[in-house]
Structures are given as structure tokens and as C-alpha cells.
Design a protein around this motif. Structure first.
Motif, PDB file in Angstrom:
ATOM      1  N   GLN A 141      34.383   5.263  30.016  1.00 22.51           N
ATOM      2  CA  GLN A 141      34.203   4.057  29.211  1.00 22.51           C
ATOM      3  C   GLN A 141      33.603   2.928  30.043  1.00 22.51           C
ATOM      4  N   LEU A 142      33.989   2.846  31.298  1.00 20.31           N
ATOM      5  CA  LEU A 142      33.444   1.809  32.177  1.00 20.31           C
ATOM      6  C   LEU A 142      31.942   2.002  32.360  1.00 20.31           C
ATOM      7  N   LYS A 143      31.491   3.245  32.441  1.00 25.17           N
ATOM      8  CA  LYS A 143      30.061   3.513  32.591  1.00 25.17           C
ATOM      9  C   LYS A 143      29.290   2.972  31.385  1.00 25.17           C
ATOM     10  N   PHE A 144      29.801   3.256  30.181  1.00 29.15           N
ATOM     11  CA  PHE A 144      29.164   2.722  28.972  1.00 29.15           C
ATOM     12  C   PHE A 144      29.178   1.197  28.968  1.00 29.15           C
ATOM     13  N   ASP A 145      30.317   0.612  29.377  1.00 29.16           N
ATOM     14  CA  ASP A 145      30.452  -0.847  29.377  1.00 29.16           C
ATOM     15  C   ASP A 145      29.463  -1.498  30.339  1.00 29.16           C
ATOM     16  N   LEU A 146      29.263  -0.890  31.494  1.00 28.39           N
ATOM     17  CA  LEU A 146      28.323  -1.430  32.482  1.00 28.39           C
ATOM     18  C   LEU A 146      26.901  -1.448  31.938  1.00 28.39           C
ATOM     19  N   ILE A 147      26.481  -0.327  31.378  1.00 23.22           N
ATOM     20  CA  ILE A 147      25.116  -0.230  30.859  1.00 23.22           C
ATOM     21  C   ILE A 147      24.919  -1.215  29.711  1.00 23.22           C
ATOM     22  N   ARG A 148      25.894  -1.286  28.818  1.00 23.86           N
ATOM     23  CA  ARG A 148      25.774  -2.160  27.650  1.00 23.86           C
ATOM     24  C   ARG A 148      25.711  -3.633  28.032  1.00 23.86           C
ATOM     25  N   THR A 149      26.643  -4.076  28.898  1.00 22.88           N
ATOM     26  CA  THR A 149      26.662  -5.504  29.262  1.00 22.88           C
ATOM     27  C   THR A 149      25.467  -5.877  30.131  1.00 22.88           C
ATOM     28  N   ALA A 150      24.955  -4.927  30.912  1.00 24.38           N
ATOM     29  CA  ALA A 150      23.746  -5.210  31.697  1.00 24.38           C
ATOM     30  C   ALA A 150      22.573  -5.503  30.751  1.00 24.38           C
ATOM     31  N   ARG A 151      22.453  -4.728  29.702  1.00 22.78           N
ATOM     32  CA  ARG A 151      21.367  -4.951  28.739  1.00 22.78           C
ATOM     33  C   ARG A 151      21.581  -6.239  27.948  1.00 22.78           C
ATOM     34  N   GLU A 152      22.824  -6.501  27.569  1.00 23.71           N
ATOM     35  CA  GLU A 152      23.110  -7.728  26.821  1.00 23.71           C
ATOM     36  C   GLU A 152      22.819  -8.970  27.653  1.00 23.71           C
ATOM     37  N   THR A 153      22.919  -8.830  28.971  1.00 20.49           N
ATOM     38  CA  THR A 153      22.673  -9.959  29.874  1.00 20.49           C
ATOM     39  C   THR A 153      21.202 -10.059  30.256  1.00 20.49           C
ATOM     40  N   GLY A 154      20.406  -9.060  29.876  1.00 20.36           N
ATOM     41  CA  GLY A 154      18.992  -9.064  30.223  1.00 20.36           C
ATOM     42  C   GLY A 154      18.690  -8.411  31.559  1.00 20.36           C
ATOM     43  N   LEU A 155      19.668  -7.730  32.134  1.00 22.46           N
ATOM     44  CA  LEU A 155      19.469  -7.048  33.417  1.00 22.46           C
ATOM     45  C   LEU A 155      19.044  -5.601  33.144  1.00 22.46           C
ATOM     46  N   TYR A 156      17.807  -5.454  32.661  1.00 20.99           N
ATOM     47  CA  TYR A 156      17.362  -4.141  32.197  1.00 20.99           C
ATOM     48  C   TYR A 156      17.204  -3.148  33.339  1.00 20.99           C
ATOM     49  N   ASP A 157      16.756  -3.618  34.508  1.00 21.99           N
ATOM     50  CA  ASP A 157      16.627  -2.715  35.653  1.00 21.99           C
ATOM     51  C   ASP A 157      17.998  -2.184  36.081  1.00 21.99           C
ATOM     52  N   GLU A 158      19.003  -3.079  36.063  1.00 22.75           N
ATOM     53  CA  GLU A 158      20.363  -2.658  36.409  1.00 22.75           C
ATOM     54  C   GLU A 158      20.872  -1.640  35.384  1.00 22.75           C
ATOM     55  N   ALA A 159      20.612  -1.898  34.125  1.00 20.26           N
ATOM     56  CA  ALA A 159      21.057  -0.984  33.066  1.00 20.26           C
ATOM     57  C   ALA A 159      20.420   0.385  33.243  1.00 20.26           C
ATOM     58  N   ASP A 160      19.099   0.404  33.527  1.00 17.31           N
ATOM     59  CA  ASP A 160      18.404   1.680  33.729  1.00 17.31           C
ATOM     60  C   ASP A 160      18.933   2.400  34.967  1.00 17.31           C
ATOM     61  N   LYS A 161      19.250   1.634  36.002  1.00 14.59           N
ATOM     62  CA  LYS A 161      19.785   2.244  37.231  1.00 14.59           C
ATOM     63  C   LYS A 161      21.105   2.954  36.953  1.00 14.59           C
ATOM     64  N   TYR A 162      21.997   2.281  36.246  1.00 14.88           N
ATOM     65  CA  TYR A 162      23.298   2.887  35.947  1.00 14.88           C
ATOM     66  C   TYR A 162      23.155   4.043  34.956  1.00 14.88           C
ATOM     67  N   ALA A 163      22.241   3.910  33.990  1.00 11.71           N
ATOM     68  CA  ALA A 163      22.028   5.002  33.032  1.00 11.71           C
ATOM     69  C   ALA A 163      21.562   6.259  33.756  1.00 11.71           C
ATOM     70  N   THR A 164      20.673   6.085  34.756  1.00  9.25           N
ATOM     71  CA  THR A 164      20.204   7.224  35.548  1.00  9.25           C
ATOM     72  C   THR A 164      21.325   7.768  36.426  1.00  9.25           C
ATOM     73  N   GLN A 165      22.079   6.859  37.065  1.00 13.46           N
ATOM     74  CA  GLN A 165      23.176   7.268  37.957  1.00 13.46           C
ATOM     75  C   GLN A 165      24.246   8.062  37.215  1.00 13.46           C
ATOM     76  N   PHE A 166      24.546   7.641  35.992  1.00 12.45           N
ATOM     77  CA  PHE A 166      25.618   8.282  35.227  1.00 12.45           C
ATOM     78  C   PHE A 166      25.116   9.394  34.313  1.00 12.45           C
ATOM     79  N   GLY A 167      23.799   9.528  34.185  1.00 12.06           N
ATOM     80  CA  GLY A 167      23.252  10.540  33.286  1.00 12.06           C
ATOM     81  C   GLY A 167      23.519  10.216  31.831  1.00 12.06           C
ATOM     82  N   MET A 168      23.417   8.933  31.489  1.00  7.88           N
ATOM     83  CA  MET A 168      23.704   8.492  30.124  1.00  7.88           C
ATOM     84  C   MET A 168      22.496   7.780  29.538  1.00  7.88           C
ATOM     85  N   ASP A 169      22.294   7.942  28.255  1.00 10.37           N
ATOM     86  CA  ASP A 169      21.250   7.212  27.544  1.00 10.37           C
ATOM     87  C   ASP A 169      21.866   6.028  26.822  1.00 10.37           C
ATOM     88  N   PHE A 170      21.206   4.884  26.917  1.00  7.38           N
ATOM     89  CA  PHE A 170      21.706   3.709  26.218  1.00  7.38           C
ATOM     90  C   PHE A 170      21.324   3.780  24.748  1.00  7.38           C
TER      91      PHE A 170
END
Length: 463
Positions: free
Chosen positions: A214-243
Motif C-alpha cells: 500500500q505504501l508503494k501505491f501511496d508514494l506513486i500517487r502522491t508524487a503525481r498529485e504533487t507534480g513530481l512526475y519523475d519521482e512517480a515514474d522512478k518509484y513505478a519502475t522500482q516497484f514494477g507498478m503502473d500508475f
């Protein structure tokens, strides 16, 4: 016999009564049983009956946190936070009492006021924040987040070793959850990112605990909501998750507080007393690889071995092993395990065991030295005092026993006008139980946060 020796003999005899008393868990067994069985009214009655005895003095902290827990379980959130606020003030104001510390060193550790373990102090703010969230008082919940952060900083300053419990991942998760309830995704992302670091670098080593999904999903989601798209993509790749963008009307974060925390018992260890030179003796246990030298001067112990007692934790097994949360879409959402209070309790005690050994053996050494001094005047009385000194030994078995054993959480979408969700609990026999959780009224875009308690657990094993 000199006056102070007579006084010491009387004190030891009095302490035998304490030493022979049951452990704190045994004393409070009926209270624990009532909580485990969900009989909160009976637990509240027991707290009321013990108020005069426990609310002031050595058990004040434990009275306040247990009273706060019971009030929260009865949905009396204002009363609960009054108790937790008093516990918070107790933590801030508590100072060691020289007289109590002297009595603990010479006679018995239960003579001190119980100050609370490190993780117990953090949990005070957790439950206060939960109560405020139940009452939809988000500003107050946010204040508790900041107090959590302050306590975490104090814990980090207290310990320097990377092998010690000095950072709490779940408390950072909780901070992120509260920030989201406050519609502050930027600070939520920072809290979640801090939690990720602690799970990866502390919890993985100390507790063999992975990063909650759940924390992985929360990180990706809040990164995108904050406009940190590079951070969101980094975590999505690290965790193997699609936003996946979620346009649901509102959301619910449910914190599942499951089982009951471990309790303290006594652990006896035999030590051989090796006579040394220049007034020194050494307490040795070869099996555990322990060796503690002490200076006794001319009052060398007459016995060749002693038994010392120390506190140890005994776990209480969970009755429920798994859970799923079902919303209006009939999709079952898994919970992510976020905090293992059982493992943290064992770790906190383990970190100070050498100190516990040293204090207990110093107390034993002092008792045996005084017995030896008395024996110089009266051999029989000295031998009796040596036996009495051993008999008066007792470990401090006090702890906050109404804490849950584990905390897990999940986040699900809510539909407009939805009034409830269902939790499906699976017990240790594989049998499922379905419970309905009512929802408060909520508006569009709201992040509702609720706790759910399943304190059913097995009694601590015989020890």
C-alpha cells in the motif's frame, strides 16, 4: 547489629512479598481477557475500579494509556484523548526519582515509577491522532503528527547505532495518512518517502519486514498529485507498478489493529560466583557467555552461585491471520502489514538487556555483600540473609498490554452516499468472518480514515 543492617534486613523481608507476587500480566489477566473477547464494558468497569490504586504513583502511565484505549474502543473519543493527553504530559514531565531508583537498585526494580518503553510512547500519539480523525478534527490530528515527528527525532538522538530501533516506519506512514486526510499531498509524499527509507534500511534488517504494498501505491500517487512526475515514474519502475488515475468520489483508509502485544515475564539465570583478588568477584554464566565483575571489598559473598531474574517478553498469538476489505464495487482489497509491535517490543528489550543484567547483578552483589558482613557477626543470620536476598529478587514485568500486536492498512475508493464497507477476517483455522463497518458521512474528494480493532488473541504461553 548496626541499625542500617537491621533496616536492610527488614527491607529485604518486605520485598519478598513483592518478589513472590504474580507478574503484571497475571495481575491484569481478567482485564486482558475482557479486551480479547471484545467485552469493553467489563474492561471499562475494571479500569474504574482500579482508578484509585493505579491513577497516581508507579502505575500512572499504564493506567492512563489503558483507560484511553478502553474509552476509544467504546467510541468515547473525547474521554480517550483526555487520558492520552495526560499520558503525553506524564511522558514529558517524568523525571527519575532518586529515592525510587535507590530502592530499585538495592531491593527491587518494581519500586520505580514505570516510564513507558520507547515504542509505547510513540503509540500514545498514534491513538490520539486516530481519535481526532474519528471526530474529523484534522487540525488536531495534524498536531499529533508533528508531535510524532518530534518524538521520532528524540529517539534518533538517543541511539547512534544502526542496529538499534531508533526510527519508526509506521509512524511516518501514519503521518502521511493524516496529511492526506488534511488534503496536503506534498507533506504526505515526504512522510511516505521517509517511511520507505526506514522500511528498506531499518525494518528489513531489524525485523525482516518488507515495504508494504500500500505504501508503494501511496508514494506513486502522491508524487503525481504533487507534480513530481519523475519521482512517480522512478518509484513505478522500482516497484514494477503502473500508475492508474483514480477519479473515485472519495476514499477510505482503514487501519486494522489486530491481536494483542506481548507481555513481560520473568527469566531466571544461574551465575557462578568466582572469587578474585583485590576484593573483586565475577558473576559468570558460560552457557550464555556472560561475565560481570564486581568489587565487594572485604565483604565477599559466602555462596558460590546465585540466581538472578530478568524481564523477558512472551508473545500472544493472533486469532485472526488475514483480512480483506470489500467496498461498493465488490472488489476485495488486501491489507498491507505496516507495524509489528510484537517484534519491536522484543527488540527494545533486547537492546537494553546488558544494562538489565548489570543492574540486577549489582543488586544481587550488594545484597550478598551485606549478608557476608552480617555473617561476620552472626554466621547463621548471615546465611539466612543471603537466602532472603535471593528470594527478594524480582523482574519488572510491567508493560502497556492493551496495545495491538500488528497494524495493517489499506485504501479503497468510496461511492457517493455509501454507508458501509465489509471486512472479511480469516482466523487461524481458515474460517472467514464477515463484519460490517459503518461509514460517517463524507464529501467529494474526502479521505476518510478509520481504525478497526480485532483484539482477539490467545493467552500468553505458560512461563
Amino acid at each position: 547489629m548496626k541499625y542500617y543492617l537491621r533496616f536492610f534486613v527488614c527491607a529485604i523481608v518486605a520485598c519478598i512479598v513483592v518478589a513472590c507476587a504474580p507478574t503484571f500480566y497475571e495481575k491484569t489477566y481478567e482485564f486482558n481477557k475482557a479486551l480479547a473477547e471484545g467485552n469493553f464494558d467489563a474492561a471499562a468497569l475494571m479500569m474504574s475500579q482500579s482508578e484509585k490504586k493505579m491513577s497516581k504513583g508507579r502505575l500512572e502511565f499504564l493506567y492512563l494509556v489503558n483507560s484511553g484505549m478502553v474509552a476509544s474502543l467504546q467510541d468515547n473519543f473525547e474521554k480517550s484523548n483526555q487520558d492520552f493527553q495526560k499520558a503525553d504530559i506524564f511522558i514529558e514531565d517524568h523525571k527519575k526519582n532518586a529515592f525510587e531508583e535507590g530502592g530499585a537498585l538495592l531491593l527491587n526494580p518494581n519500586l520505580t515509577t514505570y516510564p513507558g518503553e520507547d515504542h509505547e510512547k510513540l503509540m500514545v500519539n498514534y491513538f490520539k491522532a486516530l481519535n481526532y480523525l474519528e471526530m474529523r478534527q484534522y487540525n488536531e490530528a495534524l498536531v499529533e503528527c508533528k508531535r510524532m515527528n518530534l518524538r521520532l527525532n528524540q529517539l534518533s538522538d538517543k541511539y547512534k547505532s544502526d542496529k538499534k530501533y531508533k526510527r519508526d516506519a509506521f509512524i511516518n506512514v501514519m503521518m502521511g495518512i493524516v496529511y492526506e486526510a488534511f488534503n496536503d499531498p506534498n507533506n504526505a509524499f515526504i512522510a511516505y518517502r521517509n517511511a520507505l527509507d526506514i522500511y528498506q534500511n531499518d525494518y528489513a534488517k531489524l525485523f525482516k519486514m518488507p515495504v508494504p504494498d500500500q505504501l508503494k501505491f501511496d508514494l506513486i500517487r502522491t508524487a503525481r498529485e504533487t507534480g513530481l512526475y519523475d519521482e512517480a515514474d522512478k518509484y513505478a519502475t522500482q516497484f514494477g507498478m503502473d500508475f492508474q488515475k483514480d477519479d473515485s468520489y472519495a476514499h477510505l483508509t482503514l487501519l486494522w489493529n489486530n491481536g494483542m502485544s506481548p507481555v513481560k515475564a520473568e527469566w531466571g539465570v544461574n551465575f557462578a560466583i568466582i572469587q578474585g583478588s583485590n576484593g573483586y568477584v565475577t558473576f559468570v554464566n558460560k552457557e550464555l557467555g556472560l561475565s560481570f565483575p564486581f568489587y565487594c571489598g572485604n565483604d565477599m559473598p559466602a555462596v558460590t552461585w546465585i540466581k538472578a531474574v530478568f524481564p523477558k517478553y512472551v508473545e500472544r498469538k493472533n486469532f485472526y491471520k488475514h483480512a480483506r476489505l470489500v467496498g461498493a464495487d465488490n472488489i476485495a482489497y488486501k491489507f498491507s502489514h505496516a507495524e509489528n509491535i510484537n517484534a519491536i517490543s522484543f527488540k527494545v528489550l533486547e537492546e537494553r538487556m546488558l544494562l538489565e543484567f548489570s543492574k540486577s547483578l549489582l543488586r544481587v552483589a550488594m545484597k550478598q555483600s551485606i549478608a557476608a558482613r552480617v555473617g561476620q557477626e552472626n554466621e547463621g543470620l548471615g546465611a539466612a540473609l543471603s537466602i532472603l536476598g535471593s528470594a527478594s529478587e524480582s523482574a519488572d514485568t510491567r508493560s502497556w498490554q492493551s496495545l495491538p500486536r500488528d497494524i495493517s492498512y489499506t485504501r479503497i475508493p468510496l461511492k457517493e452516499g455509501q454507508t458501509s464497507v465489509e471486512i472479511i477476517l480469516t482466523n487461524d483455522k481458515g474460517v472467514e468472518e464477515k463484519k460490517t463497518i459503518p461509514l460517517p458521512q463524507f464529501g467529494k474528494g474526502e479521505n476518510v480514515v478509520l481504525p478497526y480493532y480485532s483484539l482477539a488473541s490467545y493467552a500468553a504461553k505458560a512461563y
